[in-house]
Design a protein around this motif. Structure first.
Motif, PDB file in Angstrom:
ATOM      1  N   LYS A  60       0.917  23.340   2.314  1.00 26.38           N
ATOM      2  CA  LYS A  60       1.605  22.962   1.075  1.00 26.38           C
ATOM      3  C   LYS A  60       2.874  22.162   1.374  1.00 26.38           C
ATOM      4  CE  LYS A  60      -0.201  26.648  -1.828  1.00 26.38           C
ATOM      5  NZ  LYS A  60      -1.057  25.885  -2.667  1.00 26.38           N
ATOM      6  N   ASP A  61       3.646  22.576   2.353  1.00 25.95           N
ATOM      7  CA  ASP A  61       4.881  21.852   2.662  1.00 25.95           C
ATOM      8  C   ASP A  61       4.589  20.437   3.145  1.00 25.95           C
ATOM      9  OD1 ASP A  61       7.833  21.902   2.818  1.00 25.95           O
ATOM     10  OD2 ASP A  61       7.473  21.620   4.966  1.00 25.95           O
ATOM     11  N   ASP A  62       3.545  20.275   3.959  1.00 19.03           N
ATOM     12  CA  ASP A  62       3.175  18.936   4.420  1.00 19.03           C
ATOM     13  C   ASP A  62       2.773  18.048   3.242  1.00 19.03           C
ATOM     14  OD1 ASP A  62       3.636  19.791   7.005  1.00 19.03           O
ATOM     15  OD2 ASP A  62       1.512  19.913   7.558  1.00 19.03           O
ATOM     16  N   THR A  63       2.015  18.614   2.314  1.00 22.36           N
ATOM     17  CA  THR A  63       1.600  17.859   1.130  1.00 22.36           C
ATOM     18  C   THR A  63       2.811  17.406   0.329  1.00 22.36           C
ATOM     19  OG1 THR A  63      -0.464  19.110   1.044  1.00 22.36           O
ATOM     20  CG2 THR A  63       0.196  17.959  -0.964  1.00 22.36           C
ATOM     21  N   VAL A  64       3.784  18.299   0.174  1.00 19.15           N
ATOM     22  CA  VAL A  64       5.004  17.961  -0.566  1.00 19.15           C
ATOM     23  C   VAL A  64       5.770  16.846   0.150  1.00 19.15           C
ATOM     24  CG1 VAL A  64       7.265  18.847  -1.293  1.00 19.15           C
ATOM     25  CG2 VAL A  64       5.198  20.200  -1.698  1.00 19.15           C
ATOM     26  N   VAL A  65       5.877  16.939   1.452  1.00 23.62           N
ATOM     27  CA  VAL A  65       6.594  15.908   2.220  1.00 23.62           C
ATOM     28  C   VAL A  65       5.882  14.563   2.106  1.00 23.62           C
ATOM     29  CG1 VAL A  65       7.232  15.165   4.556  1.00 23.62           C
ATOM     30  CG2 VAL A  65       7.708  17.512   3.813  1.00 23.62           C
ATOM     31  N   TYR A  66       4.565  14.555   2.300  1.00 23.07           N
ATOM     32  CA  TYR A  66       3.812  13.294   2.222  1.00 23.07           C
ATOM     33  C   TYR A  66       3.902  12.669   0.829  1.00 23.07           C
ATOM     34  CZ  TYR A  66       1.732  14.860   6.653  1.00 23.07           C
ATOM     35  OH  TYR A  66       1.525  15.304   7.927  1.00 23.07           O
ATOM     36  N   SER A  67       3.798  13.508  -0.201  1.00 27.71           N
ATOM     37  CA  SER A  67       3.896  12.957  -1.553  1.00 27.71           C
ATOM     38  C   SER A  67       5.311  12.464  -1.843  1.00 27.71           C
ATOM     39  CB  SER A  67       3.424  13.963  -2.603  1.00 27.71           C
ATOM     40  OG  SER A  67       4.226  15.120  -2.601  1.00 27.71           O
ATOM     41  N   GLY A  68       6.306  13.116  -1.265  1.00 30.70           N
ATOM     42  CA  GLY A  68       7.684  12.650  -1.426  1.00 30.70           C
ATOM     43  C   GLY A  68       7.897  11.282  -0.788  1.00 30.70           C
ATOM     44  N   VAL A  69       7.361  11.113   0.400  1.00 35.90           N
ATOM     45  CA  VAL A  69       7.453   9.808   1.083  1.00 35.90           C
ATOM     46  C   VAL A  69       6.728   8.738   0.255  1.00 35.90           C
ATOM     47  CG1 VAL A  69       6.739   8.517   3.146  1.00 35.90           C
ATOM     48  CG2 VAL A  69       7.773  10.788   3.382  1.00 35.90           C
ATOM     49  N   ALA A  70       5.556   9.099  -0.276  1.00 41.32           N
ATOM     50  CA  ALA A  70       4.806   8.147  -1.113  1.00 41.32           C
ATOM     51  C   ALA A  70       5.609   7.771  -2.354  1.00 41.32           C
ATOM     52  CB  ALA A  70       3.458   8.750  -1.509  1.00 41.32           C
ATOM     53  N   PRO A 123      -2.383  22.325  -5.242  1.00 40.80           N
ATOM     54  CA  PRO A 123      -3.573  23.171  -5.432  1.00 40.80           C
ATOM     55  C   PRO A 123      -3.986  23.844  -4.115  1.00 40.80           C
ATOM     56  CG  PRO A 123      -3.908  20.995  -6.396  1.00 40.80           C
ATOM     57  CD  PRO A 123      -2.649  20.930  -5.589  1.00 40.80           C
ATOM     58  N   ASP A 124      -4.552  25.022  -4.226  1.00 43.16           N
ATOM     59  CA  ASP A 124      -4.971  25.768  -3.033  1.00 43.16           C
ATOM     60  C   ASP A 124      -6.075  25.051  -2.257  1.00 43.16           C
ATOM     61  OD1 ASP A 124      -3.126  27.795  -3.549  1.00 43.16           O
ATOM     62  OD2 ASP A 124      -4.556  28.950  -4.750  1.00 43.16           O
ATOM     63  N   TRP A 125      -6.843  24.203  -2.921  1.00 43.21           N
ATOM     64  CA  TRP A 125      -7.951  23.531  -2.258  1.00 43.21           C
ATOM     65  C   TRP A 125      -7.529  22.334  -1.401  1.00 43.21           C
ATOM     66  CZ3 TRP A 125      -7.965  18.599  -3.965  1.00 43.21           C
ATOM     67  CH2 TRP A 125      -7.527  18.348  -5.255  1.00 43.21           C
ATOM     68  N   PHE A 174      -0.155   8.633  -9.990  1.00 44.99           N
ATOM     69  CA  PHE A 174       0.059   9.632 -11.044  1.00 44.99           C
ATOM     70  C   PHE A 174      -1.248  10.337 -11.415  1.00 44.99           C
ATOM     71  CE2 PHE A 174       3.897   6.962 -12.278  1.00 44.99           C
ATOM     72  CZ  PHE A 174       4.799   7.836 -11.695  1.00 44.99           C
ATOM     73  N   VAL A 175      -2.350   9.609 -11.368  1.00 46.86           N
ATOM     74  CA  VAL A 175      -3.657  10.230 -11.610  1.00 46.86           C
ATOM     75  C   VAL A 175      -3.998  11.179 -10.455  1.00 46.86           C
ATOM     76  CG1 VAL A 175      -6.142   9.790 -11.800  1.00 46.86           C
ATOM     77  CG2 VAL A 175      -4.513   8.351 -13.057  1.00 46.86           C
ATOM     78  N   ALA A 176      -3.729  10.736  -9.231  1.00 48.00           N
ATOM     79  CA  ALA A 176      -4.067  11.539  -8.043  1.00 48.00           C
ATOM     80  C   ALA A 176      -3.304  12.856  -7.969  1.00 48.00           C
ATOM     81  CB  ALA A 176      -3.819  10.718  -6.776  1.00 48.00           C
ATOM     82  N   VAL A 177      -2.070  12.877  -8.446  1.00 50.82           N
ATOM     83  CA  VAL A 177      -1.287  14.115  -8.369  1.00 50.82           C
ATOM     84  C   VAL A 177      -1.474  15.009  -9.598  1.00 50.82           C
ATOM     85  CG1 VAL A 177       0.423  13.108  -6.812  1.00 50.82           C
ATOM     86  CG2 VAL A 177       0.870  13.121  -9.281  1.00 50.82           C
ATOM     87  N   PHE A 178      -2.198  14.530 -10.589  1.00 51.94           N
ATOM     88  CA  PHE A 178      -2.424  15.309 -11.804  1.00 51.94           C
ATOM     89  C   PHE A 178      -3.082  16.672 -11.538  1.00 51.94           C
ATOM     90  CE2 PHE A 178      -4.691  15.952 -15.993  1.00 51.94           C
ATOM     91  CZ  PHE A 178      -3.547  16.304 -16.698  1.00 51.94           C
ATOM     92  N   PRO A 179      -4.015  16.783 -10.584  1.00 48.33           N
ATOM     93  CA  PRO A 179      -4.572  18.110 -10.296  1.00 48.33           C
ATOM     94  C   PRO A 179      -3.493  19.143  -9.911  1.00 48.33           C
ATOM     95  CG  PRO A 179      -5.970  16.444  -9.338  1.00 48.33           C
ATOM     96  CD  PRO A 179      -4.723  15.732  -9.841  1.00 48.33           C
ATOM     97  N   GLY A 180      -2.391  18.681  -9.348  1.00 48.93           N
ATOM     98  CA  GLY A 180      -1.295  19.599  -9.038  1.00 48.93           C
ATOM     99  C   GLY A 180      -0.689  20.190 -10.299  1.00 48.93           C
ATOM    100  N   ASN A 181      -0.566  19.382 -11.332  1.00 50.24           N
ATOM    101  CA  ASN A 181      -0.038  19.878 -12.606  1.00 50.24           C
ATOM    102  C   ASN A 181      -1.036  20.842 -13.257  1.00 50.24           C
ATOM    103  OD1 ASN A 181       2.085  18.166 -12.128  1.00 50.24           O
ATOM    104  ND2 ASN A 181       1.372  16.584 -13.503  1.00 50.24           N
ATOM    105  N   ILE A 182      -2.307  20.512 -13.144  1.00 51.07           N
ATOM    106  CA  ILE A 182      -3.341  21.406 -13.673  1.00 51.07           C
ATOM    107  C   ILE A 182      -3.324  22.730 -12.909  1.00 51.07           C
ATOM    108  CG2 ILE A 182      -5.832  21.748 -13.943  1.00 51.07           C
ATOM    109  CD1 ILE A 182      -6.016  18.662 -14.357  1.00 51.07           C
ATOM    110  N   SER A 183      -3.210  22.645 -11.595  1.00 44.27           N
ATOM    111  CA  SER A 183      -3.158  23.852 -10.766  1.00 44.27           C
ATOM    112  C   SER A 183      -1.970  24.732 -11.136  1.00 44.27           C
ATOM    113  CB  SER A 183      -3.080  23.461  -9.281  1.00 44.27           C
ATOM    114  OG  SER A 183      -2.922  24.600  -8.480  1.00 44.27           O
ATOM    115  N   GLN A 184      -0.835  24.113 -11.377  1.00 43.41           N
ATOM    116  CA  GLN A 184       0.349  24.879 -11.761  1.00 43.41           C
ATOM    117  C   GLN A 184       0.081  25.629 -13.065  1.00 43.41           C
ATOM    118  OE1 GLN A 184       3.936  22.592 -12.335  1.00 43.41           O
ATOM    119  NE2 GLN A 184       5.210  24.417 -12.442  1.00 43.41           N
ATOM    120  N   TYR A 185      -0.599  24.981 -13.998  1.00 40.36           N
ATOM    121  CA  TYR A 185      -0.921  25.609 -15.277  1.00 40.36           C
ATOM    122  C   TYR A 185      -1.957  26.727 -15.105  1.00 40.36           C
ATOM    123  CZ  TYR A 185      -2.998  26.251 -19.884  1.00 40.36           C
ATOM    124  OH  TYR A 185      -3.508  26.798 -21.027  1.00 40.36           O
TER     125      TYR A 185
END
Length: 133
Positions: free
Chosen positions: A45-55, A38-40, A82-93
């Protein structure tokens, strides 16, 4: 088949899937995962992707190797992830961002309904074997 055997299989499959997803965050699908951030989010964005990948790699590994008595805790943490990353799926939609073959509103909307299944999977697959620990 015993419930514990099914739960263990489900736990191991989820753990392996999380490790694979985490590796894909860090390598071949890194750009596509950025579409879900999400933009917020106050990080790049790349750092977020890397951190979530490590998690995801850490959670997947924990699901595979945690002793029985710790599996419910690991499952709770995975479900919370899975709950925490759900806003990313909502943002994509909401932002109509195509990634992972989700190139229509209908596909992106359908994807939203799979997240509760992941939460349930993480929760349920880590409880059956712990009862005997």
């Amino acid at each position: 088949m015993k419930k514990e055997t099914v739960a263990n299989g489900a736990r191991l499959l989820l753990g392996a899937s999380l490790i694979y997803a985490g590796i894909s965050h860090l390598t071949f699908a890194r750009k596509e995962f950025q579409a879900q951030v999400p933009d917020w989010v106050p990080l790049k964005k790349d750092d977020t992707v890397v951190y979530s990948g490590v998690a995801e790699i850490a959670l997947g590994s924990a699901l595979l190797v945690a002793p029985k008595k710790y599996r419910p805790t690991v499952g709770t943490i995975a479900a919370a992830f899975f709950v925490a990353v759900f806003p990313g799926n909502i943002s994509q939609y909401v932002n109509k961002r195509s990634a992972f073959g989700l190139d229509t509103d209908a596909k992106r909307l359908t994807r939203l309904f799979f997240q509760p299944a992941l939460v349930y999977w993480a929760w349920k697959s880590t409880r059956a074997s712990a009862k005997k620990a």
